[in-house]
Design a protein around this motif. Structure first.
Motif, short mmCIF file in Angstrom:
data_model
loop_
_atom_site.label_atom_id
_atom_site.label_comp_id
_atom_site.label_asym_id
_atom_site.label_seq_id
_atom_site.Cartn_x
_atom_site.Cartn_y
_atom_site.Cartn_z
N ARG A 17 0.84 -1.21 0.00
CA ARG A 17 0.00 0.00 0.00
C ARG A 17 0.87 1.26 0.00
NH1 ARG A 17 -2.94 -3.47 3.58
NH2 ARG A 17 -4.96 -4.08 2.67
N LYS A 18 1.94 1.23 0.79
CA LYS A 18 2.81 2.41 0.87
C LYS A 18 3.60 2.63 -0.42
CE LYS A 18 3.48 2.50 5.90
NZ LYS A 18 4.46 2.37 7.00
N SER A 19 3.88 1.56 -1.14
CA SER A 19 4.69 1.67 -2.37
C SER A 19 3.82 1.74 -3.62
CB SER A 19 5.63 0.46 -2.48
OG SER A 19 4.87 -0.74 -2.69
N ASN A 20 2.49 1.87 -3.43
CA ASN A 20 1.56 1.90 -4.56
C ASN A 20 1.70 0.65 -5.42
OD1 ASN A 20 -0.51 3.01 -6.12
ND2 ASN A 20 0.90 4.08 -7.49
N SER A 21 1.73 -0.49 -4.73
CA SER A 21 1.83 -1.81 -5.37
C SER A 21 3.03 -1.93 -6.30
CB SER A 21 0.54 -2.13 -6.13
OG SER A 21 -0.55 -2.24 -5.26
N SER A 22 4.21 -1.63 -5.77
CA SER A 22 5.44 -1.76 -6.56
C SER A 22 5.66 -3.22 -6.94
CB SER A 22 6.63 -1.26 -5.76
OG SER A 22 6.90 -2.13 -4.67
#
Length: 248
Positions: A17-22
């Motif tokens: 969530r924090k990485s925008n689904s990296s």
């Protein structure tokens, strides 16, 4: 020391969530999925696996696993079960996040021969594959999803070599497909096709046509992640993409 899969899932899903689904985070979640599937799971680990399925869009799998591992006396649990059931009915496992690492693997085309084709019982100008599957856009396509139509006064035997070469061209025309999408559909969808887009395509059906003019055409029904609730229709003439549009 036993692994705490629930904690790993929470840590990875938070990172996602924090990485925008990296990609890196998604790969971690898939690796966790594969690992949990291999172990002799407890009920708690089954519920963690159900959560991972939900996160990745495998709603049917999440529902079935969840309902077989819960205490039905717990009202909070039965409420979640109902939510999962509705998702399973509406989405199934149809709109999933995919592990691109696996999809990027090169699929080899099986050698095709004249004897692999047959005339359709109901249409004499229609030809089918008997039992061999093919590869289109580097995706395996079942033989019953493929058909050939002959128009004009052309004989199938005279075109079989050309048709097999045409299938070979369609096997992996990655760059041509990406370039056409970005020139024709980019403004409509505001999405830019790339290798990830190509690798996550799904092929639903393929039709090759020998036209009245003797040229080879194809009509391919596909699905992509930009508009997952639409069919992506792709048409070619000889070795050129001529049309691409969403239907539905």
């Amino acid at each position: 020391m036993e692994k705490n899969y629930q904690k790993e899932y929470i840590d990875i899903s938070t990172e996602l969530r924090k990485s925008n689904s990296s990609k890196e985070s998604l790969y971690k979640l898939f690796d966790l999925l594969y690992e949990i599937k291999k172990v002799n799971r407890t009920k708690s680990e089954n519920l963690t696996l159900s959560n991972i399925y939900t996160f990745l869009g495998f709603h049917q799998s999440a529902f079935e696993l969840y309902k077989s591992n819960i205490d039905y006396k717990d009202r909070k649990v039965t409420k979640k079960l109902y939510t999962l059931e509705q998702k399973a009915k509406s989405h199934g496992n149809n709109f999933i996040t995919k592990d691109i690492r696996k999809l990027r693997k090169k699929n080899e085309q099986i050698k095709l021969l004249r004897e692999d084709f047959k005339v359709d019982e109901n249409e004499e100008n229609k030809f089918l594959l008997k039992n061999k599957d093919i590869v289109i856009f580097n995706k395996p396509v079942k033989h019953d999803k493929f058909e050939i139509y002959m128009y004009g006064d052309y004989k199938f035997e005279d075109y079989i070599t050309k048709i097999i070469k045409y299938i070979s061209w369609l096997e992996n025309c990655r760059n041509v497909l990406i370039e056409f999408y970005n020139s024709e559909l980019n403004e409509q969808t505001e999405e830019t096709a790339n290798e990830d887009w190509f690798d996550t395509l799904e092929i639903f059906s393929v039709r090759i046509i020998v036209g009245q003019n003797g040229k080879l055409f194809s009509e391919i029904s596909a699905g992509d992640e930009f508009m997952s609730d639409h069919i992506l229709d792709i048409e070619t003439e000889e070795q050129k993409i001529t049309q691409m549009n969403y239907d539905g």
